[in-house]
Enzyme design. Structure first.
Site, PDB file in Angstrom:
ATOM      1  N   CYS A   1      11.909  20.035  -9.674  1.00 58.71           N
ATOM      2  CA  CYS A   1      12.681  19.258  -8.630  1.00 58.71           C
ATOM      3  C   CYS A   1      13.508  20.462  -7.491  1.00 58.71           C
ATOM      4  O   CYS A   1      14.327  21.116  -8.303  1.00 58.71           O
ATOM      5  CB  CYS A   1      14.018  17.818  -9.017  1.00 58.71           C
ATOM      6  SG  CYS A   1      15.466  17.651  -7.794  1.00 58.71           S
TER       7      CYS A   1
ATOM      8  N   ASN B   1       0.853  -1.044  -0.341  1.00 52.42           N
ATOM      9  CA  ASN B   1      -0.201  -0.231   0.148  1.00 52.42           C
ATOM     10  C   ASN B   1       1.056   1.688  -0.057  1.00 52.42           C
ATOM     11  O   ASN B   1       1.963   1.377   0.174  1.00 52.42           O
ATOM     12  CB  ASN B   1      -0.825  -0.315   1.034  1.00 52.42           C
ATOM     13  CG  ASN B   1      -1.810  -0.675   1.101  1.00 52.42           C
ATOM     14  OD1 ASN B   1      -1.826  -1.875  -0.081  1.00 52.42           O
ATOM     15  ND2 ASN B   1      -2.346  -1.754   2.288  1.00 52.42           N
TER      16      ASN B   1
ATOM     17  N   CYS C   1      12.736  12.882  -8.107  1.00 50.50           N
ATOM     18  CA  CYS C   1      13.227  13.099  -9.585  1.00 50.50           C
ATOM     19  C   CYS C   1      13.640  12.248  -9.754  1.00 50.50           C
ATOM     20  O   CYS C   1      14.870  11.357  -9.872  1.00 50.50           O
ATOM     21  CB  CYS C   1      14.289  14.493  -9.275  1.00 50.50           C
ATOM     22  SG  CYS C   1      14.397  15.530  -9.943  1.00 50.50           S
TER      23      CYS C   1
ATOM     24  N   HIS D   1       5.731  -0.773  -2.793  1.00 53.06           N
ATOM     25  CA  HIS D   1       5.743   0.155  -3.773  1.00 53.06           C
ATOM     26  C   HIS D   1       5.661   1.628  -3.530  1.00 53.06           C
ATOM     27  O   HIS D   1       4.670   2.482  -4.442  1.00 53.06           O
ATOM     28  CB  HIS D   1       4.365  -0.749  -4.076  1.00 53.06           C
ATOM     29  CG  HIS D   1       4.242  -2.091  -4.905  1.00 53.06           C
ATOM     30  ND1 HIS D   1       2.941  -2.571  -4.778  1.00 53.06           N
ATOM     31  CD2 HIS D   1       4.343  -2.753  -5.168  1.00 53.06           C
ATOM     32  CE1 HIS D   1       2.991  -3.395  -4.841  1.00 53.06           C
ATOM     33  NE2 HIS D   1       4.068  -4.451  -5.358  1.00 53.06           N
TER      34      HIS D   1
HETATM   35  C1  BV8 Z   1       8.759  -6.431 -11.043  1.00 56.53           C
HETATM   36  C2  BV8 Z   1       1.572   0.788  -7.228  1.00 56.53           C
HETATM   37  C3  BV8 Z   1      10.586  -6.767 -12.036  1.00 56.53           C
HETATM   38  C4  BV8 Z   1       1.203   2.183  -6.321  1.00 56.53           C
HETATM   39  C5  BV8 Z   1       1.263  -1.647  -7.911  1.00 56.53           C
HETATM   40  C6  BV8 Z   1       2.691 -11.806 -15.213  1.00 56.53           C
HETATM   41  C7  BV8 Z   1       3.730 -13.045 -14.966  1.00 56.53           C
HETATM   42  C8  BV8 Z   1       4.422 -12.859 -13.657  1.00 56.53           C
HETATM   43  C9  BV8 Z   1       4.416 -11.340 -12.904  1.00 56.53           C
HETATM   44  C10 BV8 Z   1       4.062 -10.206 -14.190  1.00 56.53           C
HETATM   45  C11 BV8 Z   1       4.051 -10.955 -15.111  1.00 56.53           C
HETATM   46  N1  BV8 Z   1       3.990  -9.561 -16.015  1.00 56.53           N
HETATM   47  C12 BV8 Z   1       4.160  -8.150 -15.241  1.00 56.53           C
HETATM   48  C13 BV8 Z   1       4.667  -8.895 -14.310  1.00 56.53           C
HETATM   49  C14 BV8 Z   1       5.205  -8.488 -13.489  1.00 56.53           C
HETATM   50  C15 BV8 Z   1       3.897  -7.347 -12.588  1.00 56.53           C
HETATM   51  C16 BV8 Z   1       2.531  -8.169 -12.183  1.00 56.53           C
HETATM   52  O1  BV8 Z   1       3.278  -8.736 -11.090  1.00 56.53           O
HETATM   53  N2  BV8 Z   1       1.736  -7.863 -13.136  1.00 56.53           N
HETATM   54  C17 BV8 Z   1       0.563  -8.670 -12.798  1.00 56.53           C
HETATM   55  C18 BV8 Z   1      -0.497  -7.663 -12.849  1.00 56.53           C
HETATM   56  C19 BV8 Z   1       0.522  -9.615 -12.938  1.00 56.53           C
HETATM   57  N3  BV8 Z   1       5.110  -6.505 -11.777  1.00 56.53           N
HETATM   58  C20 BV8 Z   1       5.845  -5.782 -11.499  1.00 56.53           C
HETATM   59  O2  BV8 Z   1       6.009  -5.169 -12.267  1.00 56.53           O
HETATM   60  C21 BV8 Z   1       6.696  -5.236 -10.267  1.00 56.53           C
HETATM   61  N4  BV8 Z   1       8.179  -5.006 -10.745  1.00 56.53           N
HETATM   62  O3  BV8 Z   1       7.802  -7.519 -11.386  1.00 56.53           O
HETATM   63  O4  BV8 Z   1       9.739  -5.823 -11.446  1.00 56.53           O
HETATM   64  C22 BV8 Z   1      10.787  -8.032 -10.677  1.00 56.53           C
HETATM   65  C23 BV8 Z   1      10.432  -8.778 -10.564  1.00 56.53           C
HETATM   66  C24 BV8 Z   1      11.383  -9.794  -9.209  1.00 56.53           C
HETATM   67  C25 BV8 Z   1      12.299  -8.746  -8.376  1.00 56.53           C
HETATM   68  C26 BV8 Z   1      12.423  -7.238  -8.609  1.00 56.53           C
HETATM   69  C27 BV8 Z   1      11.488  -6.850  -9.753  1.00 56.53           C
HETATM   70  C28 BV8 Z   1       5.812  -3.805  -9.698  1.00 56.53           C
HETATM   71  C29 BV8 Z   1       4.281  -4.362  -9.005  1.00 56.53           C
HETATM   72  C30 BV8 Z   1       4.395  -2.849  -8.610  1.00 56.53           C
HETATM   73  C31 BV8 Z   1       2.876  -2.097  -8.775  1.00 56.53           C
HETATM   74  N5  BV8 Z   1       2.652  -1.650  -8.767  1.00 56.53           N
HETATM   75  N6  BV8 Z   1       0.960  -0.105  -7.505  1.00 56.53           N
HETATM   76  C32 BV8 Z   1      -0.618   2.463  -6.465  1.00 56.53           C
HETATM   77  O5  BV8 Z   1      -0.610   3.322  -7.433  1.00 56.53           O
HETATM   78  O6  BV8 Z   1      -0.627   1.852  -4.959  1.00 56.53           O
HETATM   79  S1  BV8 Z   1       0.370  -2.591  -7.245  1.00 56.53           S
HETATM   80  C33 BV8 Z   1      -1.098  -2.503  -6.772  1.00 56.53           C
HETATM   81  O7  BV8 Z   1      -1.152  -3.656  -6.854  1.00 56.53           O
HETATM   82  C34 BV8 Z   1      -0.794  -1.326  -5.601  1.00 56.53           C
HETATM   83  O8  BV8 Z   1      -0.007  -1.424  -5.193  1.00 56.53           O
HETATM   84  C35 BV8 Z   1      -1.549  -2.774  -4.555  1.00 56.53           C
HETATM   85  O9  BV8 Z   1      -1.013  -3.100  -3.427  1.00 56.53           O
HETATM   86  C36 BV8 Z   1      -1.461  -4.407  -5.916  1.00 56.53           C
HETATM   87  C37 BV8 Z   1      -1.345  -5.233  -5.204  1.00 56.53           C
HETATM   88  O10 BV8 Z   1      -2.968  -5.211  -5.170  1.00 56.53           O
HETATM   89  P1  BV8 Z   1      -3.875  -5.518  -3.593  1.00 56.53           P
HETATM   90  O11 BV8 Z   1      -3.329  -4.717  -2.902  1.00 56.53           O
HETATM   91  O12 BV8 Z   1      -3.958  -7.201  -3.286  1.00 56.53           O
HETATM   92  O13 BV8 Z   1      -5.431  -4.736  -4.188  1.00 56.53           O
HETATM   93  P2  BV8 Z   1      -6.292  -6.336  -4.989  1.00 56.53           P
HETATM   94  O14 BV8 Z   1      -7.282  -4.806  -4.934  1.00 56.53           O
HETATM   95  O15 BV8 Z   1      -5.695  -6.769  -5.507  1.00 56.53           O
HETATM   96  O16 BV8 Z   1      -6.130  -6.697  -3.785  1.00 56.53           O
HETATM   97  C38 BV8 Z   1      -7.421  -6.977  -2.459  1.00 56.53           C
HETATM   98  C39 BV8 Z   1      -7.666  -7.845  -1.747  1.00 56.53           C
HETATM   99  O17 BV8 Z   1      -8.080  -8.028  -0.542  1.00 56.53           O
HETATM  100  C40 BV8 Z   1      -8.827  -8.795  -2.242  1.00 56.53           C
HETATM  101  O18 BV8 Z   1      -8.423 -10.387  -1.898  1.00 56.53           O
HETATM  102  C41 BV8 Z   1      -9.697  -8.646  -1.034  1.00 56.53           C
HETATM  103  O19 BV8 Z   1     -10.592  -9.565  -1.732  1.00 56.53           O
HETATM  104  C42 BV8 Z   1      -9.438  -8.403   0.258  1.00 56.53           C
HETATM  105  N7  BV8 Z   1     -10.066  -7.747   0.683  1.00 56.53           N
HETATM  106  C43 BV8 Z   1     -11.478  -6.018   0.324  1.00 56.53           C
HETATM  107  N8  BV8 Z   1     -12.056  -5.735   1.560  1.00 56.53           N
HETATM  108  C44 BV8 Z   1     -10.988  -6.139   1.990  1.00 56.53           C
HETATM  109  C45 BV8 Z   1     -10.432  -7.648   2.042  1.00 56.53           C
HETATM  110  N9  BV8 Z   1      -9.821  -8.121   2.963  1.00 56.53           N
HETATM  111  C46 BV8 Z   1     -10.025  -8.327   4.265  1.00 56.53           C
HETATM  112  N10 BV8 Z   1     -11.027  -7.051   4.811  1.00 56.53           N
HETATM  113  C47 BV8 Z   1     -11.220  -6.843   3.421  1.00 56.53           C
HETATM  114  N11 BV8 Z   1     -12.216  -5.327   4.267  1.00 56.53           N
END
Ligand code: BV8
Length: 230
Positions: free
Chosen positions: A133, A89, A114, A106
């Site tokens: 910046c 988050n 910058c 994240h």
């Molecule tokens: C990277 C920015 C290389 C900030 C975010 C194919 C396969 C595998 C991976 C990839 C692929 N294609 C591309 C990738 C890599 C990619 C990726 O994973 N893509 C996904 C979509 C497939 N990842 C990246 O690019 C990452 N970087 O890989 O670099 C690397 C690799 C390894 C090591 C080093 C480098 C960068 C990822 C970061 C992207 N930025 N956000 C912002 O704008 O907020 S990600 C974004 O999604 C948010 O940060 C968020 O935190 C994150 C995850 O989402 P969740 O937090 O899980 O939120 P979501 O809505 O999905 O789920 C909410 C959950 O809460 C649900 O389960 C729900 O049931 C539950 N819930 C709801 N209400 C409640 C609750 N639980 C309890 N109580 C409640 N009341």
């Protein structure tokens, strides 16, 4: 003296009124990821991306921590071993609740970066493509957020913590974003007990030794109370 590593996602902040990403009406339902959370999107339309983060920064500033955030702060204060929160988050609700050991993998809405000189400073409420910046004067400021395709922050520290973890607990995340979605496998590999606390089973639910489902404000305080009583 057990070491606890906690991964949190948007679900822990949902009951504080901050949108999740993939639930009905979640943030991504209003915006395509490609449109607002990639470096390409920022290069293509910096004004739109700044507007997306300005809106979330304003919302996050108004939000207050809920019982789940407070329970984790209590755990950190009272647990005999170490407690590290690795959060996906970008809001500051863990810190507002009193947690000290928090790693924003994240990035953080209150941070500005910058693109030219990597200088970091406290973000103003509203950022824009006209921002400059304060260190090098370049007109290349961006939110200090990790976008898709960018390296998450703190990966070495996270890897070291997972290797030493006795308990790994994932709270409020859909398990769809990597590398965070792989942490449960890493923790399990090093012998940690793995727990998922979520509203419903995440994509990775079957990879956890223990799961509890329900709203975070109910199941997280319950888990913390039981853990502290152990
Ligand atoms: C990277 C920015 C290389 C900030 C975010 C194919 C396969 C595998 C991976 C990839 C692929 N294609 C591309 C990738 C890599 C990619 C990726 O994973 N893509 C996904 C979509 C497939 N990842 C990246 O690019 C990452 N970087 O890989 O670099 C690397 C690799 C390894 C090591 C080093 C480098 C960068 C990822 C970061 C992207 N930025 N956000 C912002 O704008 O907020 S990600 C974004 O999604 C948010 O940060 C968020 O935190 C994150 C995850 O989402 P969740 O937090 O899980 O939120 P979501 O809505 O999905 O789920 C909410 C959950 O809460 C649900 O389960 C729900 O049931 C539950 N819930 C709801 N209400 C409640 C609750 N639980 C309890 N109580 C409640 N009341």
């Amino acid at each position: 003296m057990s070491n606890i590593v906690i991964l949190t996602g948007a679900g822990i902040s949902a009951e504080s009124g901050l949108g999740t990403f993939r639930d009905e009406g979640g943030l991504w339902a209003q915006h395509r990821i490609e449109d607002v959370a990639t470096p390409e999107a920022f290069a293509r339309n910096p004004k739109l991306v700044h507007q997306f983060y300005n809106a979330r920064r304003a919302q996050a500033r108004e939000a207050t921590p809920n019982a789940a955030h407070h329970a984790l702060a209590k755990l950190e204060a009272e647990h005999k071993g170490s407690v590290l929160i690795v959060t996906q988050n970008v809001d500051g609700l863990h810190e507002k609740a009193g947690s000290k050991n928090v790693l924003h993998m994240h990035g953080f809405l209150e941070g500005a970066l910058c693109h030219q000189c990597d200088h970091r400073w406290a973000a103003p409420l509203e950022m824009s493509p006209e921002g400059v910046c304060p260190s090098c004067g370049a007109q290349q400021t961006r939110p200090d957020i990790v976008w898709f395709g960018e390296m998450p922050y703190g990966m070495e520290r996270i890897g070291a913590a997972l290797a030493e973890a006795d308990v790994f607990i994932s709270i409020g995340t859909s398990g769809e974003v990597y590398p965070a979605a792989n942490f449960v496998a890493e923790a399990d590999h090093f012998g940690a007990h793995t727990i998922e606390l979520n509203l419903e089973p995440s994509a990775g639910a079957s990879r956890f030794s223990e799961t509890h489902f329900g709203p975070a404000t109910k199941i997280v305080p319950e888990w913390v109370t039981a853990e502290l009583a152990r």
